[in-house]
Structures are given as structure tokens and as C-alpha cells.
Motif scaffolding. Structure first.
Motif, mmCIF file in Angstrom:
data_model
loop_
_atom_site.group_PDB
_atom_site.id
_atom_site.type_symbol
_atom_site.label_atom_id
_atom_site.label_comp_id
_atom_site.label_asym_id
_atom_site.label_seq_id
_atom_site.Cartn_x
_atom_site.Cartn_y
_atom_site.Cartn_z
ATOM 1 N N THR A 100 0.811 -1.218 0.000
ATOM 2 C CA THR A 100 0.000 0.000 0.000
ATOM 3 C C THR A 100 0.842 1.264 0.000
ATOM 4 O O THR A 100 0.318 2.346 -0.259
ATOM 5 N N SER A 101 2.120 1.142 0.277
ATOM 6 C CA SER A 101 2.974 2.334 0.318
ATOM 7 C C SER A 101 3.237 2.843 -1.092
ATOM 8 O O SER A 101 3.399 2.066 -2.026
ATOM 9 N N PRO A 102 3.285 4.166 -1.255
ATOM 10 C CA PRO A 102 3.550 4.716 -2.599
ATOM 11 C C PRO A 102 5.029 4.571 -2.961
ATOM 12 O O PRO A 102 5.906 4.777 -2.127
ATOM 13 N N LEU A 103 5.277 4.182 -4.203
ATOM 14 C CA LEU A 103 6.646 4.076 -4.693
ATOM 15 C C LEU A 103 6.682 4.356 -6.175
ATOM 16 O O LEU A 103 5.684 4.234 -6.870
ATOM 17 N N VAL A 104 7.859 4.766 -6.650
ATOM 18 C CA VAL A 104 8.057 4.982 -8.077
ATOM 19 C C VAL A 104 8.252 3.603 -8.697
ATOM 20 O O VAL A 104 9.199 2.890 -8.361
ATOM 21 N N CYS A 105 7.365 3.228 -9.578
ATOM 22 C CA CYS A 105 7.311 1.847 -10.065
ATOM 23 C C CYS A 105 8.401 1.546 -11.082
ATOM 24 O O CYS A 105 8.586 2.262 -12.061
ATOM 25 N N SER A 106 9.132 0.468 -10.834
ATOM 26 C CA SER A 106 10.096 -0.075 -11.779
ATOM 27 C C SER A 106 10.389 -1.511 -11.362
ATOM 28 O O SER A 106 10.075 -1.925 -10.236
ATOM 29 N N PHE A 107 10.982 -2.259 -12.262
ATOM 30 C CA PHE A 107 11.322 -3.649 -11.943
ATOM 31 C C PHE A 107 12.340 -3.719 -10.814
ATOM 32 O O PHE A 107 12.316 -4.649 -10.013
ATOM 33 N N GLU A 108 13.203 -2.728 -10.726
ATOM 34 C CA GLU A 108 14.238 -2.714 -9.683
ATOM 35 C C GLU A 108 13.632 -2.606 -8.289
ATOM 36 O O GLU A 108 14.263 -3.018 -7.317
ATOM 37 N N GLN A 109 12.433 -2.060 -8.172
ATOM 38 C CA GLN A 109 11.760 -1.991 -6.874
ATOM 39 C C GLN A 109 11.382 -3.383 -6.370
ATOM 40 O O GLN A 109 11.191 -3.578 -5.174
ATOM 41 N N MET A 110 11.290 -4.339 -7.278
ATOM 42 C CA MET A 110 10.906 -5.696 -6.896
ATOM 43 C C MET A 110 12.096 -6.543 -6.455
ATOM 44 O O MET A 110 11.917 -7.612 -5.911
ATOM 45 N N ILE A 111 13.290 -6.079 -6.719
ATOM 46 C CA ILE A 111 14.501 -6.806 -6.340
ATOM 47 C C ILE A 111 14.810 -6.487 -4.884
ATOM 48 O O ILE A 111 15.121 -5.354 -4.531
ATOM 49 N N VAL A 112 14.724 -7.500 -4.023
ATOM 50 C CA VAL A 112 14.916 -7.310 -2.594
ATOM 51 C C VAL A 112 16.375 -7.544 -2.212
ATOM 52 O O VAL A 112 16.959 -6.782 -1.457
ATOM 53 N N PHE A 113 16.957 -8.613 -2.740
ATOM 54 C CA PHE A 113 18.326 -8.996 -2.409
ATOM 55 C C PHE A 113 19.208 -8.813 -3.640
ATOM 56 O O PHE A 113 18.742 -8.940 -4.770
ATOM 57 N N SER A 114 20.497 -8.587 -3.414
ATOM 58 C CA SER A 114 21.400 -8.388 -4.558
ATOM 59 C C SER A 114 21.550 -9.669 -5.377
ATOM 60 O O SER A 114 21.644 -9.618 -6.601
ATOM 61 N N TRP A 115 21.554 -10.832 -4.723
ATOM 62 C CA TRP A 115 21.682 -12.092 -5.455
ATOM 63 C C TRP A 115 20.475 -12.337 -6.350
ATOM 64 O O TRP A 115 20.578 -13.003 -7.374
ATOM 65 N N GLN A 116 19.349 -11.782 -5.972
ATOM 66 C CA GLN A 116 18.145 -11.919 -6.784
ATOM 67 C C GLN A 116 18.324 -11.200 -8.124
ATOM 68 O O GLN A 116 17.918 -11.704 -9.175
ATOM 69 N N GLY A 117 18.957 -10.042 -8.097
ATOM 70 C CA GLY A 117 19.260 -9.325 -9.330
ATOM 71 C C GLY A 117 20.245 -10.080 -10.196
ATOM 72 O O GLY A 117 20.114 -10.124 -11.420
ATOM 73 N N HIS A 118 21.251 -10.711 -9.553
ATOM 74 C CA HIS A 118 22.218 -11.504 -10.308
ATOM 75 C C HIS A 118 21.557 -12.724 -10.946
ATOM 76 O O HIS A 118 21.862 -13.079 -12.092
ATOM 77 N N LEU A 119 20.655 -13.364 -10.219
ATOM 78 C CA LEU A 119 19.944 -14.526 -10.752
ATOM 79 C C LEU A 119 19.049 -14.131 -11.925
ATOM 80 O O LEU A 119 18.998 -14.824 -12.946
ATOM 81 N N SER A 120 18.378 -13.000 -11.800
ATOM 82 C CA SER A 120 17.536 -12.500 -12.879
ATOM 83 C C SER A 120 18.371 -12.179 -14.116
ATOM 84 O O SER A 120 17.989 -12.505 -15.253
ATOM 85 N N SER A 121 19.518 -11.573 -13.905
ATOM 86 C CA SER A 121 20.418 -11.251 -15.014
ATOM 87 C C SER A 121 20.959 -12.521 -15.680
ATOM 88 O O SER A 121 21.043 -12.598 -16.905
ATOM 89 N N ALA A 122 21.312 -13.503 -14.870
ATOM 90 C CA ALA A 122 21.813 -14.768 -15.422
ATOM 91 C C ALA A 122 20.744 -15.470 -16.251
ATOM 92 O O ALA A 122 21.046 -16.043 -17.314
ATOM 93 N N LEU A 123 19.506 -15.416 -15.805
ATOM 94 C CA LEU A 123 18.415 -16.033 -16.560
ATOM 95 C C LEU A 123 18.220 -15.331 -17.901
ATOM 96 O O LEU A 123 18.046 -15.990 -18.937
ATOM 97 N N CYS A 124 18.286 -14.011 -17.904
ATOM 98 C CA CYS A 124 18.168 -13.260 -19.161
ATOM 99 C C CYS A 124 19.320 -13.588 -20.109
ATOM 100 O O CYS A 124 19.116 -13.743 -21.315
#
Length: 158
Positions: A100-124
Motif C-alpha cells: 500500500t505504500s507509494p513508490l516509483v514503479c520499476s522492476f528494480e523496486q521488486m529486487i529485494v536482495f542483490s543475489w536476486q538481481g544476479h539470478l535474474s540477469s543470469a536467466l536473461c
């Protein structure tokens, strides 16, 4: 729909217009699914052209509506892997106030942990590698078939 959503989301992001986290998650899921599905669809179309050119007698046997539906389903499943991974981690890691909190929407807002971003990048990168190999393979096979066909026509002309 894809272009309209990406344009609106880009304008809102550049203007720093906040939106509720739940709505942002919904938009990100749709856009990520379409972003990954588009190159997968183009790769499947390339394979279909390969079959039509290199195996013309088997084209009607291999390219049926049932197989097309299975291909569409496979594309949707493969394009869903990335956002399912990101959203499931997001749901388990953030508090309920995030939705419910307001935020500027982007995919990066959904990345909680740094390893999650690395895993997403590796999949791409894996998707890119597989699609590149498929496209290169089909291109080479089509060029070989075209050269063979052109040399056969020269022999028959002589």
C-alpha cells in the motif's frame, strides 16, 4: 497494449509519480512477461521459417494448430519464470505495508536482495544465449539449403 503500458510506466517513472506497491507489482508482472515473451516468439517464428524452407514436405505435418498452441504455452511458461521467481521472493521478504505504500514503479523496486538481481540477469543471459544459438543455427541451415537449391537449378539449366 505493451507499448502503451511501457510508455505510461516510463513517463510515470521519469516524472517520479508514486503509485501503490500492489498496482506496481501487477504492472511489472504484465510488462516483464511481455518483455521476455517477445524475443521468444520471434525465435519460435524463426524456427517455423526454418521448417518451411528446409523441410517443405513435412511443414504441414509439423506446423499444426495444436503444435502452435503448445508453442504459445511453452513461450508463456518460459517468460513467466523470471517474474515468478522475483515476485515469490518479494512476497516472502517484504512487509504488508509495501503493497500500500507509494513508490516509483520499476522492476528494480521488486529486487529485494542483490543475489536476486544476479539470478535474474543470469536467466536473461541464458535466454539470450539459447535464442542466439537457435537463430544462428536456423540461419546457417537456411543458407545451406538456398545454396543447394541454387546450384541444383544451375545444373538443370545446363
Amino acid at each position: 497494449m505493451f507499448l502503451a503500458l511501457t510508455d505510461v510506466l516510463q513517463l510515470m517513472s521519469n516524472s517520479r509519480v508514486p503509485m501503490p506497491g500492489g498496482l506496481c507489482i501487477f504492472l511489472v508482472v504484465i510488462l516483464e512477461n511481455l518483455t521476455v515473451a517477445t524475443p521468444l516468439t520471434l525465435t519460435a517464428m524463426r524456427l517455423e521459417r526454418y521448417i518451411a524452407i528446409c523441410m517443405p514436405l513435412r511443414h504441414s505435418e509439423l506446423s499444426t494448430p495444436v503444435r502452435a498452441m503448445r508453442c504459445i504455452l511453452l513461450i508463456q511458461v518460459l517468460s513467466s519464470v523470471k517474474w515468478i521467481m522475483v515476485i515469490s521472493i518479494l512476497f516472502s521478504a517484504v512487509p504488508l505495508s509495501f503493497y500500500t505504500s507509494p513508490l516509483v514503479c520499476s522492476f528494480e523496486q521488486m529486487i529485494v536482495f542483490s543475489w536476486q538481481g544476479h539470478l535474474s540477469s543470469a536467466l536473461c543471459q541464458f535466454y539470450f544465449l539459447v535464442m542466439s544459438v537457435v537463430i544462428a543455427f536456423s540461419y546457417v541451415k537456411i543458407m545451406v539449403a538456398a545454396r543447394a537449391a541454387s546450384s541444383d537449378s544451375k545444373k538443370s539449366t545446363n
